[in-house]
Write a protein that holds these residues in place. Structure first.
Motif: not given
Length: 376
Positions: A177-178, A181-182, A184, A187, A190-193, A195
């Motif tokens: 998941a991390l 997110a990293l 992209d 991102a 919301d996407e980081l949240r 993840a």
């Protein structure tokens, strides 16, 4: 450091000393009887009774020469006897050495076979034959100990292997998941949240697994944190039911029957055990299912029974549910289910307190879990 004598030498010396002392005592008694008889025979006197036949010649007097001959014979007898005792004692050393070796032969067999057994060959046994004496009992006891050690080591190896897999899964999900997110650069928050939320959930799952393993290790170690104290079993079950019902959102039907019950034990472990039973009944259920919780007191025991509806469990698979990381299929809350150690912890806590856990599948689906504990 001075090296002590071997058991074989000690037995040989003991045999020799017993023979020498017994022979010396026997020779002393025999010599005393012989010399006492010679003294009596050498000091006899003759008295003439009136009216008896006067023609009978009186016994010949014993002169000094005859007494000297008796003393010489006694001394020669004593010398020969002590010489014979010395020869017998010397011979008893060899005889004692051979006898001790034969008696200790099973001990050498046990030692040699025990040295060959290692952590990789715990399936081997002493398997000592011969008569059922103390040494055979010792070997059989050692074999039974090896069986328990083998079972424990096998269980621990299986637990470690499964635990590695269980901990690898949340860590891999967290990392994935991390990484996504990293990776992209575009991102948004919301996407980081999302993840971060996934990583946090997986971290909590790993923490629950570790916490359950710590409780399991404490229960399986058999080491109590202190003397047993009276535990209010009714209150512990009531708290577990309240926590489970608050997280259930009235999806399940709860039927609770509790009576006052007090058992000796460790409050934290017993509270965790009954909480695991109740949580397991709630998690492994069906929509609009039912949970029946009962606390009963019988002579000398207290019993906690938790019955739930749920998927059908095969009778031969019920006993395997207490194994680490075994989960029932088709969990109602599979996404937020347990870590697969709930019933394993209950089993360990029951054994730690001298009780037992019995799992009985229901014909129409679900399970009946009965935790029986010794009373005060």
């Amino acid at each position: 450091m001075r090296r002590s004598l071997s058991v074989r030498w000690r037995l040989t010396i003991a045999y020799t000393v017993i023979i020498a002392v017994s022979g010396a005592v026997l020779l002393t008694l025999v010599y005393g009887l012989v010399t006492g008889g010679e003294v009596q025979s050498g000091s006899q006197t003759t008295q003439r009774t009136p009216g008896t036949d006067t023609d009978v010649p009186p016994p010949e007097p014993v002169g000094p020469g005859a007494r000297d001959d008796d003393r010489s014979d006694g001394a020669q007898l004593a010398q020969s006897s002590w010489l014979a005792l010395a020869l017998v004692t010397a011979a008893s050393v060899g005889i004692g050495w051979v006898v001790a070796g034969r008696l200790l032969a099973p001990v050498h067999t046990i030692t040699a076979r025990a040295r060959r057994i290692s952590a990789d060959s715990l399936d081997e046994r002493i398997a000592l034959g011969g008569p059922r004496d103390e040494l055979r009992a010792l070997a059989d006891t050692f074999d039974a100990l090896l069986g328990r050690v083998q079972s424990t080591v096998t269980s621990e190896r299986r637990l470690v292997a499964t635990m590695s897999h269980e901990l690898r899964t949340p860590l891999a999900n967290q990392q994935a998941a991390l990484d996504v997110a990293l990776a992209d650069p575009a991102a948004d928050a919301d996407e980081l949240r999302a993840a971060a939320t996934t990583a946090l959930d997986q971290s909590r799952r790993a923490a629950r697994t570790i916490d359950a393993l710590l409780v399991l290790a404490r229960a399986q170690s058999g080491e109590a944190t202190g003397p047993p104290v009276p535990v209010d079993l009714r209150a512990a079950v009531a708290d577990a039911v309240d926590q489970a019902r608050s997280a259930d959102d009235d999806v399940l039907t709860w039927d609770v029957h509790l009576v006052p019950a007090t058992v000796p034990g460790e409050p934290d472990l017993l509270a965790r055990a009954v909480a695991n039973l109740v949580d397991n009944a709630a998690h492994h259920n069906v929509p609009d299912g039912r949970v029946l919780v009962t606390v009963a007191v019988e002579p000398g025991t207290a019993r906690v029974a938790v019955e739930n509806t749920g998927p059908i469990v095969a009778p031969d698979a019920a006993a395997d549910l207490v194994l680490p990381f075994r989960r029932a299929a088709a969990d109602r809350t599979a996404a937020v289910g347990g870590v697969g150690l709930g019933l394993t912890v209950v089993q360990a806590v029951a054994e730690h307190h001298g009780g037992r856990l019995v799992l009985t599948p229901r014909p129409d689906g679900g399970l009946v879990a009965e935790l029986t504990l010794p009373g005060p």
